[in-house]
Each structure stands twice: as C-alpha cells, then as structure tokens.
Motif scaffolding. Structure first.
Motif, short mmCIF file in Angstrom:
data_model
loop_
_atom_site.label_atom_id
_atom_site.label_comp_id
_atom_site.label_asym_id
_atom_site.label_seq_id
_atom_site.Cartn_x
_atom_site.Cartn_y
_atom_site.Cartn_z
N ALA A 1 0.86 -1.18 0.00
CA ALA A 1 0.00 0.00 0.00
C ALA A 1 0.90 1.23 0.00
N ALA A 2 0.37 2.34 -0.50
CA ALA A 2 1.19 3.55 -0.61
C ALA A 2 1.20 4.36 0.67
N GLY A 3 0.20 4.19 1.51
CA GLY A 3 0.15 4.95 2.74
C GLY A 3 -0.41 6.35 2.55
N GLU A 4 -0.26 7.16 3.58
CA GLU A 4 -0.88 8.48 3.63
C GLU A 4 -0.32 9.43 2.57
N ILE A 5 0.95 9.27 2.19
CA ILE A 5 1.54 10.24 1.28
C ILE A 5 0.85 10.26 -0.08
N ALA A 6 0.28 9.12 -0.52
CA ALA A 6 -0.42 9.09 -1.80
C ALA A 6 -1.71 9.89 -1.77
N SER A 7 -2.20 10.23 -0.57
CA SER A 7 -3.42 11.03 -0.48
C SER A 7 -3.14 12.50 -0.78
N TYR A 8 -1.88 12.87 -0.94
CA TYR A 8 -1.52 14.22 -1.35
C TYR A 8 -1.21 14.30 -2.85
N VAL A 9 -1.43 13.21 -3.56
CA VAL A 9 -1.17 13.18 -5.00
C VAL A 9 -2.52 13.22 -5.72
N PRO A 10 -2.74 14.20 -6.59
CA PRO A 10 -4.03 14.28 -7.29
C PRO A 10 -4.31 13.04 -8.13
N ALA A 11 -5.57 12.64 -8.18
CA ALA A 11 -5.99 11.52 -9.02
C ALA A 11 -5.64 11.83 -10.47
N GLY A 12 -5.28 10.79 -11.21
CA GLY A 12 -4.92 10.98 -12.61
C GLY A 12 -3.44 11.22 -12.83
N SER A 13 -2.68 11.38 -11.75
CA SER A 13 -1.23 11.53 -11.92
C SER A 13 -0.67 10.26 -12.55
N ASP B 1 1.58 15.31 -14.64
CA ASP B 1 1.20 15.22 -16.04
C ASP B 1 2.34 14.57 -16.80
N LEU B 2 2.24 14.53 -18.11
CA LEU B 2 3.26 13.95 -18.96
C LEU B 2 3.95 15.04 -19.76
N PRO B 3 5.23 14.83 -20.11
CA PRO B 3 5.89 15.81 -20.97
C PRO B 3 5.16 15.90 -22.30
N ASP B 4 5.13 17.06 -22.89
CA ASP B 4 4.52 17.22 -24.20
C ASP B 4 5.32 16.43 -25.22
N ALA B 5 4.66 15.41 -25.80
CA ALA B 5 5.38 14.52 -26.71
C ALA B 5 5.94 15.26 -27.91
N GLY B 6 5.20 16.26 -28.42
CA GLY B 6 5.69 17.03 -29.56
C GLY B 6 6.94 17.81 -29.23
N GLU B 7 6.97 18.41 -28.02
CA GLU B 7 8.15 19.17 -27.63
C GLU B 7 9.35 18.25 -27.43
N VAL B 8 9.11 17.10 -26.80
CA VAL B 8 10.21 16.16 -26.57
C VAL B 8 10.76 15.66 -27.90
N GLN C 1 8.57 1.28 -4.49
CA GLN C 1 7.55 0.81 -5.41
C GLN C 1 7.15 1.95 -6.35
N ALA C 2 6.65 1.57 -7.51
CA ALA C 2 6.32 2.56 -8.53
C ALA C 2 5.02 2.18 -9.21
N TYR C 3 4.37 3.18 -9.78
CA TYR C 3 3.09 3.01 -10.49
C TYR C 3 3.14 3.86 -11.74
N ILE C 4 2.76 3.28 -12.88
CA ILE C 4 2.71 4.02 -14.14
C ILE C 4 1.37 3.77 -14.81
N ASP C 5 0.70 4.83 -15.18
CA ASP C 5 -0.57 4.74 -15.91
C ASP C 5 -0.26 4.60 -17.39
N ILE C 6 -0.17 3.36 -17.87
CA ILE C 6 0.18 3.10 -19.26
C ILE C 6 -0.87 3.70 -20.19
N GLY C 7 -2.13 3.62 -19.78
CA GLY C 7 -3.21 4.17 -20.60
C GLY C 7 -3.02 5.65 -20.87
N ALA C 8 -2.56 6.40 -19.87
CA ALA C 8 -2.32 7.83 -20.06
C ALA C 8 -1.20 8.06 -21.06
N LEU C 9 -0.16 7.22 -20.99
CA LEU C 9 0.94 7.34 -21.94
C LEU C 9 0.46 7.07 -23.37
#
Length: 547
Positions: A43-55, A119-126, A240-248
C-alpha cells in the motif's frame, strides 16, 4: 520522467535537503530491481493522499534508514570496492553548508517519501527537442513536467522541520487548508500534518493540498486501479512505482494519429506497478500489469535449458511465436481501415508463395518452445535459435524451402542483392546442416536434430547447443538465479554477467577499462527475468550480486 524530476530537486538549495536526499537517493535506486508473494499486498500509505488523481507516474521509497531494507542495501553496496569513497562523497554532499543530514534531517523523517508526475511531458516538444540535435534538449523539454514530492515527517516533528526550513532561508508564505506554506527561490513547500510537500510552484503544492482535502477518489491513493495494482505487490520493500500506461498511450495517440491506428485503444485502462527489494544475494523487482488485452502469449515449462551450454552468455526462452505474431497482427489489422486491411491481406497472401512454404509449415516450425542462446564460443561468441518441433522431417523440409525462398524474396525487393552459395556442413551426432558463409567468421547455419531445429551464426555455436558438454539447467549459478521462478512462465531470460564480461575482454572491448571499473563489475553475477500470463500478467527481474 523520475530522473528529470530528481534532477530538478537536486538543483534546489539545501532548504529541501530532506526531499532531495530522500527522494533522490532512495527513489533513484528504486528505478533499478523479496521473496514475498504478491498476495501479501502493498500500500502507498498516507503520502499518496496528497497526489491528485490521474497523476500518471508515482515512485515511492522507504526512508527508514535503520530498517532492514536500507541495511541490506548497505550490505550489498559494500561488495563493491568503490562504495566507501562513494558513500563518503554522498555523506559530504548531504551535510550542506549549515545542515547535517545525520543529526538534523534524519531524525525528522518518517517512513516513506514519494515523487509523483502530475502530467506527462509534451510529446511534440520532446520529439522536437530530440530531432534538434542540441545536447540536453530532450531533458530540458521533459523538465517542464509538473511534479510534487511528498515526504513523511516523524511524529511530532513538524515544528522542528519548519524551524530547519527557516534556518535554511525559507520564507513563510501563509497557510492553506491548515498547512503552513513556504517559498525559497524557485521552490514551493508546505508543512501539513505529518508530511512535507515540495514542488517548483505554489500552484502545484496547492493541487496536492486540495486533493488531500477533497479525499476519496480525488487522490491517487483513493483511485481503485492504483490501490488494486499496489495490493498485488509484496509488502516490506525498498521502493515501489506506479505508471498509468493508458495515459501514456492516450498522450501518444493525441500527438501522433498514426500511433492510434496500431490497435492501442485496448490499452487505455492499462496500468503497471512494480516493487524493488534488496535481498542477501541481490536486488529483485516484482511487477504486475493490469487492464491489458491478452497478447496470446503461451505459458510453458522451460526445458530447452537442458540444451543450452552451462557457460552460455545469455538465454532467452519463450513459446509459440506463431500464435503471438498472429494475435498481434490481428489486433493491428482490426484497428485499420478497410483499405488498409485489404493491403495487409494482399501482402500476407503473397508472402507464402514468395517464400516457398505454407503458413501451416511456418506455424509447425514456430508453435513449440523456443530459445535464443548466446554461446561463449570458441573462438568467438555465437547465437542460436532453438525451436522444439513435433515433426523433425517437416521442419527440415520447411528450412530447406526457406533456404531457397528467402534469397528469392530478397531479390524480389532488391534485384541487385547477391548472396554466396549455401554449403553443406557436418554438425554433431552425424547431423548434416547447411551454412551460408556471409563472412569468414560467421553466417547462417541450420540443421534439425530429432525434435530440435537449430538456426545459428556458426557451426561451433550450433553444435554447442545441439550437444552441450554440460547443460545450463545443471549450473549452480543458473539455479540460484531462477530460484522462486514458477513452473509455468510466458518468458524467461538469463544473462551470465561474468561470462559476458569475459567475452567482452576476449574481444578486446575492455582493453582501456580502468582496473577499478573492472573490480566494481566483479560482484555482478547474473541478471534474470521472467514473466507470467493469465488475467493479471506479472514480471520479475533479479540482479544477483555476491562477494
């Protein structure tokens, strides 16, 4: 992305020493790879409650420096001769001008620290930065990504932390939702109940505080797919890490419509979570992928390790390549327009005739267990594709047909292409093979021995797999590396780092390498990975390190 975030944190002044030291030293290591089963539930614990949904990206590490994971990391690091000097440099950098990490910062820390990409870096700029050719341009573009860092504060130490911030030059900037706000140059901070929040703008700190105040599914920690993914990881890990592949995928599709035509819409809900744990003999990554379509990858119990030689540099095992390729092509085809599907069908219909074999023949050759073996070689390393087949005679006929068909196909698309003549060569145990001598040292060699079809770069490489003196499956190093691997997997990879280094030295690749660098490679024994299928695919990576 985490690398750019950490670099940004490191550029700030010592006022955020506790964040850069913790989220930098700990999370940077988390990017690398517990015998605990995924069912133990992290579990991520309390600190993940300070991260906005969708990150889309979240990386967390333990800050319990006296705990078992940091103790084990320290024990592994001591196996490397360069570690004492490196540790002294780190400790010196952590002292800062007026703050000592060990005495002033460490006592203020809780058990976890995290960095999240908002958010994600702007793919066009990158992409534009990459093609610009300017050094560091891509990193600079990615550096514009919004982020927030969250560090747990030890019980009752909020006031002491605020005093330390002020001592280092931070300026009070008011309050928000009960949190005290501070700024220092281009750094924004907030001290809330039990956490320190840091970012490069007050607006991003406000996003974190507002998400926590709203609670529930407004935070990443309250998002079902985030909590479900982490719950499948082991507990008591280094990070531990989490990546939203769908957002990518969605971001890539928005920037490049051609990407959206590759059948990636099925991945819009895909996420990945992974953990890193330090163990007595190395570092282990365990991961899980959720919300992805079935790729058609078959599970199998590896047996071709009996054919790989014990001194092989690398081994990659997989199964039913035919079905995997067919499934992938069907998914891509289904996402195309009717005109594009017609073109694909036309090319697919012509290919068997050009090659001189049927699709059933190719399927029979590539429907069993497969392995790619990199041999240590005498005199040079080689590579061999081993294919387990049901009908050796049919496999021979298929390969013989391809011997004539592939050159013909090449001439169809490139009339000026010329190839040397195939030569019949003896393999082991009286088996006759064929060799295409592309150079004096290497070429293409194939042969079929019973239920095993072999395609390699040289006769010695093929015979080493055809009749190994000692099999990889019996090697103590291999057995230690795959300890804990399930009986059924969808792939397995083993790299003997010692053999790889020896081969590199033999070829002269490390002639100019300093002795100190070679000494620091010595503790690295092997790198192993495997994956499983089913409704929730998993993967595991183990870097074995011994004295």
């Amino acid at each position: 992305m985490a690398v750019q975030i950490l670099e940004r944190l490191r550029r700030h002044r010592p006022v955020i020493l506790m964040t850069s030291a913790v989220a930098g030293a700990a999370i940077a290591v988390s990017g690398c790879g517990g015998d605990a089963e995924p069912s133990t539930g992290a579990a991520a614990g309390e600190i993940a409650s300070y991260v906005p949904a969708g990150s889309p990206v979240y990386v967390e590490a333990t800050t319990d420096f006296d705990g078992p994971q940091w103790t084990q990391v320290d024990a592994l690091a001591k196996l490397f001769p360069a570690y004492p000097e490196l540790r002294a440099q780190i400790e010196e950098s952590l002292r800062g001008e007026d703050v000592d990490f060990e005495t002033e910062v460490k006592p203020l820390l809780g058990e976890r620290a995290a960095i999240a990409g908002l958010d994600l870096p702007d793919a066009g700029e990158v992409q534009g930065s990459i093609t610009s050719g300017q050094p560091g341009a891509a990193a600079a573009a990615a550096d514009d990504t919004e982020f927030v860092g969250v560090v747990e504060i030890a019980d009752g130490q909020e006031a002491a932390l605020e005093a330390l911030l002020v001592k280092e030059g931070a300026t009070a900037a008011g309050e928000r939702d009960g949190a005290r706000l501070y700024t220092d140059d281009d750094t924004a901070l907030a001290v809330a109940d039990g956490v320190l929040i840091v970012s490069d703008t007050p607006e991003q700190v406000a996003l974190a505080l507002d998400a926590h105040a709203a609670g529930g599914d407004k935070t990443l920690g309250g998002t079902e797919k985030f909590t479900e993914a982490l719950a499948k990881l082991p507990a008591d890990v280094f990070g531990q890490a989490y990546i939203d592949i769908g957002a990518l995928v969605q971001a890539a599709g928005n920037e490049n419509p051609q990407v959206a035509q590759l059948g990636l819409a099925d991945y819009q809900n895909a996420v990945m979570a992974a953990s890193l744990a330090a163990e007595p003999e190395g570092a282990r990554v365990k991961g899980v992928v959720m919300g992805v379509p079935d790729p058609g990858t078959a599970s199998f119990s590896p047996t071709l390790t009996d054919k790989a030689p014990a001194d092989a540099i690398a081994y990659l095992g997989f199964s039913d390549l035919s079905n995997t390729v067919t499934t992938t092509l069907d998914q891509i085809r289904a996402s195309q327009s009717e005109e594009a599907r017609s073109q694909i069908d036309a090319v697919g219909g012509q290919l068997p005739a050009l090659l001189g074999v049927t699709l059933d023949d190719l399927s029979a050759l590539t429907s069993g267990e497969h392995a790619i073996v990199v041999t240590s070689g005498d005199p040079d390393p080689g590579a061999v594709l081993a294919l387990k087949v049901e009908d050796g005679a049919r496999a021979t006929q298929t390969l013989d047909a391809l011997r004539a068909g592939v050159p013909q196909l090449l001439r169809t698309f490139s009339p000026d292409t010329t190839l040397p003549q195939w030569q019949q060569v003896p393999l082991a145990a009286g088996v006759q093979g064929w060799r295409l001598p592309l150079s004096p040292e290497a070429g293409v060699v194939y042969g079929v021995d019973g239920d095993l079809a072999l395609i390699g770069t040289s006769v010695p490489a093929v015979t080493a797999v055809q009749r190994p003196t000692a099999p990889l499956s019996g090697s103590d190093d291999y057995r230690a590396a795959v300890s804990g691997m399930p009986d059924e997997v969808t792939s397995v990879m083993f790299v003997n780092i010692e053999q790889a280094i020896a081969a590199a030295r033999k070829l002269g690749a490390l002639e100019d390498a300093p002795a100190e660098a070679l000494a620091n490679l010595r503790p690295l024994k092997s790198l192993t990975a495997w994956s499983t299928g089913g409704d929730t695919p998993t993967f595991e990576v183990f870097l074995r390190v011994t004295g």
